[in-house]
Design a protein around this motif. Structure first.
Motif, PDB file in Angstrom:
ATOM      1  N   ILE A 170       0.839  -1.193   0.000  1.00 49.74           N
ATOM      2  CA  ILE A 170       0.000   0.000   0.000  1.00 49.74           C
ATOM      3  C   ILE A 170       0.872   1.241   0.000  1.00 49.74           C
ATOM      4  O   ILE A 170       2.028   1.225   0.423  1.00 49.74           O
ATOM      5  CB  ILE A 170      -0.951   0.050   1.216  1.00 49.74           C
ATOM      6  CG1 ILE A 170      -0.174  -0.178   2.518  1.00 49.74           C
ATOM      7  CG2 ILE A 170      -2.100  -0.905   1.066  1.00 49.74           C
ATOM      8  CD1 ILE A 170      -1.012  -0.001   3.746  1.00 49.74           C
ATOM      9  N   LYS A 171       0.286   2.353  -0.466  1.00 52.83           N
ATOM     10  CA  LYS A 171       1.009   3.625  -0.501  1.00 52.83           C
ATOM     11  C   LYS A 171       0.017   4.780  -0.495  1.00 52.83           C
ATOM     12  O   LYS A 171      -0.938   4.781  -1.268  1.00 52.83           O
ATOM     13  CB  LYS A 171       1.878   3.701  -1.770  1.00 52.83           C
ATOM     14  CG  LYS A 171       2.787   4.920  -1.833  1.00 52.83           C
ATOM     15  CD  LYS A 171       3.922   4.827  -0.843  1.00 52.83           C
ATOM     16  CE  LYS A 171       4.874   5.995  -0.945  1.00 52.83           C
ATOM     17  NZ  LYS A 171       5.989   5.902   0.025  1.00 52.83           N
ATOM     18  N   TYR A 172       0.227   5.768   0.399  1.00 52.82           N
ATOM     19  CA  TYR A 172      -0.545   6.999   0.363  1.00 52.82           C
ATOM     20  C   TYR A 172      -0.115   7.845  -0.834  1.00 52.82           C
ATOM     21  O   TYR A 172       1.076   7.884  -1.182  1.00 52.82           O
ATOM     22  CB  TYR A 172      -0.283   7.830   1.618  1.00 52.82           C
ATOM     23  CG  TYR A 172      -1.118   7.495   2.829  1.00 52.82           C
ATOM     24  CD1 TYR A 172      -2.488   7.737   2.848  1.00 52.82           C
ATOM     25  CD2 TYR A 172      -0.531   6.969   3.969  1.00 52.82           C
ATOM     26  CE1 TYR A 172      -3.252   7.455   3.968  1.00 52.82           C
ATOM     27  CE2 TYR A 172      -1.288   6.683   5.103  1.00 52.82           C
ATOM     28  CZ  TYR A 172      -2.645   6.938   5.088  1.00 52.82           C
ATOM     29  OH  TYR A 172      -3.389   6.645   6.209  1.00 52.82           O
ATOM     30  N   ILE A 194      -5.207   6.110  -1.823  1.00 47.87           N
ATOM     31  CA  ILE A 194      -4.311   5.023  -1.431  1.00 47.87           C
ATOM     32  C   ILE A 194      -4.175   4.086  -2.622  1.00 47.87           C
ATOM     33  O   ILE A 194      -5.164   3.751  -3.281  1.00 47.87           O
ATOM     34  CB  ILE A 194      -4.857   4.246  -0.218  1.00 47.87           C
ATOM     35  CG1 ILE A 194      -4.841   5.111   1.047  1.00 47.87           C
ATOM     36  CG2 ILE A 194      -4.024   2.981   0.034  1.00 47.87           C
ATOM     37  CD1 ILE A 194      -5.509   4.450   2.236  1.00 47.87           C
ATOM     38  N   LEU A 195      -2.938   3.676  -2.913  1.00 44.82           N
ATOM     39  CA  LEU A 195      -2.652   2.696  -3.955  1.00 44.82           C
ATOM     40  C   LEU A 195      -2.318   1.376  -3.272  1.00 44.82           C
ATOM     41  O   LEU A 195      -1.593   1.360  -2.273  1.00 44.82           O
ATOM     42  CB  LEU A 195      -1.473   3.170  -4.796  1.00 44.82           C
ATOM     43  CG  LEU A 195      -1.197   2.499  -6.139  1.00 44.82           C
ATOM     44  CD1 LEU A 195      -2.341   2.730  -7.111  1.00 44.82           C
ATOM     45  CD2 LEU A 195       0.106   3.032  -6.723  1.00 44.82           C
ATOM     46  N   ARG A 200       3.624  -7.263  -5.047  1.00 45.70           N
ATOM     47  CA  ARG A 200       4.232  -7.140  -3.717  1.00 45.70           C
ATOM     48  C   ARG A 200       4.723  -5.721  -3.413  1.00 45.70           C
ATOM     49  O   ARG A 200       5.106  -5.443  -2.277  1.00 45.70           O
ATOM     50  CB  ARG A 200       5.391  -8.119  -3.583  1.00 45.70           C
ATOM     51  CG  ARG A 200       4.965  -9.582  -3.770  1.00 45.70           C
ATOM     52  CD  ARG A 200       6.086 -10.531  -3.389  1.00 45.70           C
ATOM     53  NE  ARG A 200       5.722 -11.920  -3.623  1.00 45.70           N
ATOM     54  CZ  ARG A 200       5.042 -12.679  -2.779  1.00 45.70           C
ATOM     55  NH1 ARG A 200       4.635 -12.156  -1.634  1.00 45.70           N
ATOM     56  NH2 ARG A 200       4.756 -13.934  -3.075  1.00 45.70           N
ATOM     57  N   ALA A 201       4.729  -4.821  -4.397  1.00 46.15           N
ATOM     58  CA  ALA A 201       5.203  -3.459  -4.148  1.00 46.15           C
ATOM     59  C   ALA A 201       4.487  -2.496  -5.100  1.00 46.15           C
ATOM     60  O   ALA A 201       4.326  -2.799  -6.281  1.00 46.15           O
ATOM     61  CB  ALA A 201       6.714  -3.361  -4.343  1.00 46.15           C
ATOM     62  N   VAL A 202       4.058  -1.353  -4.568  1.00 45.47           N
ATOM     63  CA  VAL A 202       3.454  -0.304  -5.378  1.00 45.47           C
ATOM     64  C   VAL A 202       4.070   1.035  -5.006  1.00 45.47           C
ATOM     65  O   VAL A 202       4.519   1.222  -3.864  1.00 45.47           O
ATOM     66  CB  VAL A 202       1.922  -0.225  -5.201  1.00 45.47           C
ATOM     67  CG1 VAL A 202       1.235  -1.457  -5.755  1.00 45.47           C
ATOM     68  CG2 VAL A 202       1.536  -0.007  -3.731  1.00 45.47           C
TER      69      VAL A 202
END
Length: 259
Positions: A210-212, A221-222, A252-254
């Protein structure tokens, strides 16, 4: 801005060096240069110069399978150091000065493998821990997920101008929130000051990353999942904005690309 984000979906570059699954990546700038760091099951942390398309440093001491890597904004802003923080499934968290190739600190209070970090951390006991970097002490433990916590991110800071709308960063006096993703198939948002959960997003299978967002995408959020999809969420409405399809295995990563 959403139209720009949606249309920028072509492959720009590929970095090859790891010999096993890449679990985590992070992006940062130092002295106007762009860098990526990556952590892999090959037990190596790599730092990449994006502008020159090359690997500039690697940490390959035996710390077990790596789960998460993050550039340390704390060390950059306070000590002008180029530091990567990374976690391992052996339960440890490490701070590495990649400019001088020197390990600085190790946290080892987790009782299970650490799945990720964001100057808070989370592990296989379904909890999130908030740490004091200077004293090496655990400040608070967030409980609520019903399965292993796989990823976490901390919100960008917004000032509280008594705006009644549910904007990220204005709930709680200190202006910070945490979002977390779990194998319980939920994304949860937590207020750091009150330590309470105030939102849950559902739609993914197990949430891996996840990423803001920031700037024009501040209220988003992504997320990435083992359902092979990337999803974009609107924090204000609590709804999903977009699903990005194309991956053939777990995401597994964004990361957001700077506009």
């Amino acid at each position: 801005m959403f139209d720009t984000f949606r249309s920028s979906s072509k492959l720009i570059n590929t970095f090859n060096a790891h010999e096993d699954i890449v679990w985590s990546i992070d992006y940062s700038t130092f002295n106007d240069c762009q860098f990526l760091c990556s952590g892999s099951y090959d037990a190596i942390v790599s730092v990449w110069d994006i502008d020159n398309n090359k690997q500039i440093q690697s940490f390959d001491e035996d710390v077990g399978d790596l789960s998460c890597v993050k550039f340390s904004s704390y060390h950059n802003h306070n000590n002008h150091q180029n530091v990567v923080c990374f976690s391992s499934f052996d339960g440890s968290i490490h701070f590495w000065d990649f400019k001088h190739n020197k390990q600085l600190k190790i946290f080892d209070e987790h009782t299970s493998g650490v799945s990720g970090i964001e100057f808070s951390s989370f592990n296989g006991d379904n909890t999130i821990r908030l740490w004091d970097v200077e004293t090496l002490k655990s400040l608070y433990i967030f409980n609520g997920h019903e399965d292993e916590v796989r990823c976490v991110d901390m919100s960008p800071l917004q000032s509280n101008n008594n705006n009644e709308s549910n904007n990220i960063g204005v709930i709680g006096g200190n202006g910070y929130t945490i979002c977390s993703g779990s194998c319980d198939q939920t994304i949860r948002i937590w207020d750091i000051e009150t330590t309470k959960q105030f939102n849950i997003f559902k739609g993914h299978a197990e949430v891996m990353s996840i990423k803001y967002g920031s700037n024009e995408l501040l209220n988003t959020i992504l997320s990435g999942s083992d359902d092979d999809n990337v999803r974009l969420w609107d924090i204000r409405s609590g709804k999903q904005i977009q699903v990005f399809n194309g991956h053939k295995d777990y995401v597994r990563a964004v990361e957001y690309s700077p506009f």
